[in-house]
Motif scaffolding. Structure first.
Motif, PDB file in Angstrom:
ATOM      1  N   ALA A 190       0.852  -1.184   0.000  1.00  0.00           N
ATOM      2  CA  ALA A 190       0.000   0.000   0.000  1.00  0.00           C
ATOM      3  C   ALA A 190       0.885   1.231   0.000  1.00  0.00           C
ATOM      4  N   ALA A 191       0.408   2.314  -0.606  1.00  0.00           N
ATOM      5  CA  ALA A 191       1.218   3.526  -0.733  1.00  0.00           C
ATOM      6  C   ALA A 191       0.322   4.752  -0.773  1.00  0.00           C
ATOM      7  N   PRO A 192       0.848   5.916  -0.360  1.00  0.00           N
ATOM      8  CA  PRO A 192       0.081   7.166  -0.451  1.00  0.00           C
ATOM      9  C   PRO A 192      -0.178   7.542  -1.905  1.00  0.00           C
ATOM     10  N   VAL A 193      -1.027   8.543  -2.086  1.00  0.00           N
ATOM     11  CA  VAL A 193      -1.425   8.917  -3.446  1.00  0.00           C
ATOM     12  C   VAL A 193      -0.438   9.869  -4.103  1.00  0.00           C
ATOM     13  N   GLY A 194       0.546  10.366  -3.363  1.00  0.00           N
ATOM     14  CA  GLY A 194       1.505  11.296  -3.946  1.00  0.00           C
ATOM     15  C   GLY A 194       2.529  10.582  -4.808  1.00  0.00           C
ATOM     16  N   GLY A 195       3.678  11.212  -4.989  1.00  0.00           N
ATOM     17  CA  GLY A 195       4.693  10.599  -5.829  1.00  0.00           C
ATOM     18  C   GLY A 195       6.014  11.326  -5.736  1.00  0.00           C
ATOM     19  N   THR A 196       6.987  10.824  -6.483  1.00  0.00           N
ATOM     20  CA  THR A 196       8.342  11.363  -6.411  1.00  0.00           C
ATOM     21  C   THR A 196       9.040  11.270  -7.761  1.00  0.00           C
ATOM     22  N   ALA A 197       9.976  12.159  -7.966  1.00  0.00           N
ATOM     23  CA  ALA A 197      10.916  11.994  -9.068  1.00  0.00           C
ATOM     24  C   ALA A 197      11.924  10.917  -8.685  1.00  0.00           C
ATOM     25  N   ALA A 198      12.515  10.299  -9.685  1.00  0.00           N
ATOM     26  CA  ALA A 198      13.510   9.251  -9.455  1.00  0.00           C
ATOM     27  C   ALA A 198      14.570   9.327 -10.537  1.00  0.00           C
ATOM     28  N   THR A 199      15.770   8.855 -10.208  1.00  0.00           N
ATOM     29  CA  THR A 199      16.875   8.852 -11.157  1.00  0.00           C
ATOM     30  C   THR A 199      17.778   7.677 -10.841  1.00  0.00           C
ATOM     31  N   SER A 200      18.841   7.542 -11.614  1.00  0.00           N
ATOM     32  CA  SER A 200      19.819   6.475 -11.388  1.00  0.00           C
ATOM     33  C   SER A 200      21.146   7.083 -10.969  1.00  0.00           C
ATOM     34  N   ALA A 201      21.933   6.309 -10.232  1.00  0.00           N
ATOM     35  CA  ALA A 201      23.250   6.781  -9.807  1.00  0.00           C
ATOM     36  C   ALA A 201      24.126   7.090 -11.021  1.00  0.00           C
ATOM     37  N   ARG A 202      23.978   6.316 -12.066  1.00  0.00           N
ATOM     38  CA  ARG A 202      24.760   6.555 -13.279  1.00  0.00           C
ATOM     39  C   ARG A 202      24.406   7.906 -13.910  1.00  0.00           C
ATOM     40  N   ASN A 203      23.113   8.223 -13.966  1.00  0.00           N
ATOM     41  CA  ASN A 203      22.723   9.498 -14.549  1.00  0.00           C
ATOM     42  C   ASN A 203      23.198  10.660 -13.691  1.00  0.00           C
TER      43      ASN A 203
END
Length: 311
Positions: A190-203
Motif C-alpha cells: 500500500a502507498a500514499p497517493v503522492g509521488g516522487t521523481a527518481a533517477t539512477s546513480a549513473r545518470n
C-alpha cells in the motif's frame, strides 16, 4: 564544453554515487582521487571530513582542478533536541571547510550532491520546508554557505537529487533494504497517493561530470522519471519477481500515522531531520521534477533489487 582533462577530488568516492562519478570521470579521460571515512579498495585517502580542518584538507586538494562532495547524510535518524547544531556539524560545516580549502588551493569547479527538497523550496516557498524540517534547512544552508566560502572563482553546482536507484559494488541506496524485504514478503502493498521523481546513480554521475567540465555553478534538479508512490512500489515488486497490486492509502490514514510518529518523537524529547508531524504533506504531494530526462529506470531498478546483480 571544456574537453581538457581535469583532476577531481571525490569525497565519498566509494559510495553509491561517488563510485559512479569516479567511473564517468575515467571514461571521459579525467583523473579522480578518492577520499572516504574508512579504508577499502578504491580509497586513495582516508579522512573524516567531520573533523578535518582547512589545513588538513589543503594538501589533499592541492593539484586538483575541482572537488565533488558526495558524502551521505541520514535525515531520518531521531536525535535528542535540539538537532539543528548536530545536523550543521554533519552537513554544513565540513562542506564550508572543504570549499574554503579548495578556494585557497585555487580550484576552479565543484559539485555538491544535494536534495530535491531545495528545488521544491524554491518552487513552493509557501510550504515553509526549511522552517518545518531541519534536514531541508541544513541543505539550504549547505549550498549557500559553501558558495560563500568558495567565492566567485570557484563555481559550485548543487545537484538536487530525488530517489536514486542503482548499485556500486555492494553499495546500495540506504532505503533499499527495507523496501526490498517488504516487496519480497507476503505482506500487502500500500502507498500514499503522492509521488516522487527518481533517477539512477549513473545518470547523477553523468550530470555531475557535465557540470565539472563546464565549471557550472547552477542548481541542477536531476530526474529521469516521475512516479506516483503506487507506481514506484509496483515497479519494485516487479523487480524482485513478486508483482502484485498496490493499494492506495487514504490521505487521512497517512496524516494520522505521521502525526502519531511526531507525537511519539516529541514525548521522547527527540527530533529527526524530516519532521514526521509535517511529513504527510510531502508524501501526499507529487514531488515531480519537470522536465525529467525520460531515460528509463528499469536497469537501475534491477541493479538495486535483483540479488544476482551484485554477483
Amino acid at each position: 564544453m571544456d574537453d581538457a582533462m581535469v583532476r577531481i577530488l571525490v569525497v565519498g568516492g566509494t559510495g553509491l554515487i561517488g563510485a559512479h562519478v569516479v567511473d564517468v570521470l575515467g571514461e571521459r579521460g579525467h583523473a579522480a582521487t578518492t577520499v572516504a571515512r574508512s579504508a577499502r579498495p578504491g580509497v586513495d585517502h582516508v579522512l573524516d571530513l567531520a573533523s578535518a580542518s582547512v589545513e588538513e584538507l589543503r594538501p589533499l586538494l592541492a593539484g586538483h582542478d575541482g572537488v565533488v562532495y558526495a558524502a551521505r547524510s541520514d535525515e531520518q535518524r531521531p536525535l535528542r533536541k535540539p538537532i539543528h547544531p548536530v545536523f550543521r556539524e554533519d552537513m554544513v560545516e565540513p562542506v564550508v571547510r572543504l570549499f574554503t580549502a579548495a578556494r585557497a588551493e585555487g580550484l576552479t569547479r565543484g559539485v555538491i550532491m544535494g536534495s530535491y527538497y531545495t528545488y521544491f523550496d524554491r518552487l513552493h516557498p509557501e510550504w515553509r520546508l526549511p522552517q518545518r524540517h531541519v534536514y531541508i534547512r541544513c541543505r539550504v544552508e549547505q549550498a549557500r554557505e559553501a558558495r560563500a566560502a568558495a567565492g566567485a572563482d570557484l563555481p559550485i553546482a548543487v545537484l538536487e537529487l530525488p530517489f536514486v536507484f542503482g548499485r556500486a559494488g555492494d553499495r546500495l541506496p540506504n532505503w533499499a533494504g527495507p523496501l526490498d524485504g517488504w516487496a519480497r514478503s507476503r505482506a500487502p502493498l500500500a502507498a500514499p497517493v503522492g509521488g516522487t521523481a527518481a533517477t539512477s546513480a549513473r545518470n547523477v554521475a553523468e550530470v555531475a561530470v557535465d557540470a565539472l567540465e563546464q565549471a557550472d555553478g547552477s542548481d541542477i534538479p536531476v530526474a529521469d522519471e516521475n512516479l506516483t508512490w503506487p507506481d514506484l512500489i509496483a515497479r519494485i515488486a516487479d523487480a524482485v519477481g513478486r508483482p502484485r497490486r498496490v493499494r492506495r492509502l487514504p490521505a487521512g490514514v497517512v496524516r494520522a500515522a505521521m502525526r502519531s510518529g511526531g507525537v511519539l518523537q516529541a514525548l521522547g524529547g527527540k527530533e529527526s531531520g524530516i519532521n514526521p508531524a509535517h511529513f504527510a504533506g510531502l508524501l501526499l504531494a507529487k514531488l515531480f521534477v519537470d522536465p525529467p530526462s525520460g531515460r528509463p529506470l528499469d536497469a537501475a531498478l534491477r541493479e538495486t533489487f535483483d540479488e544476482k546483480a551484485g554477483d
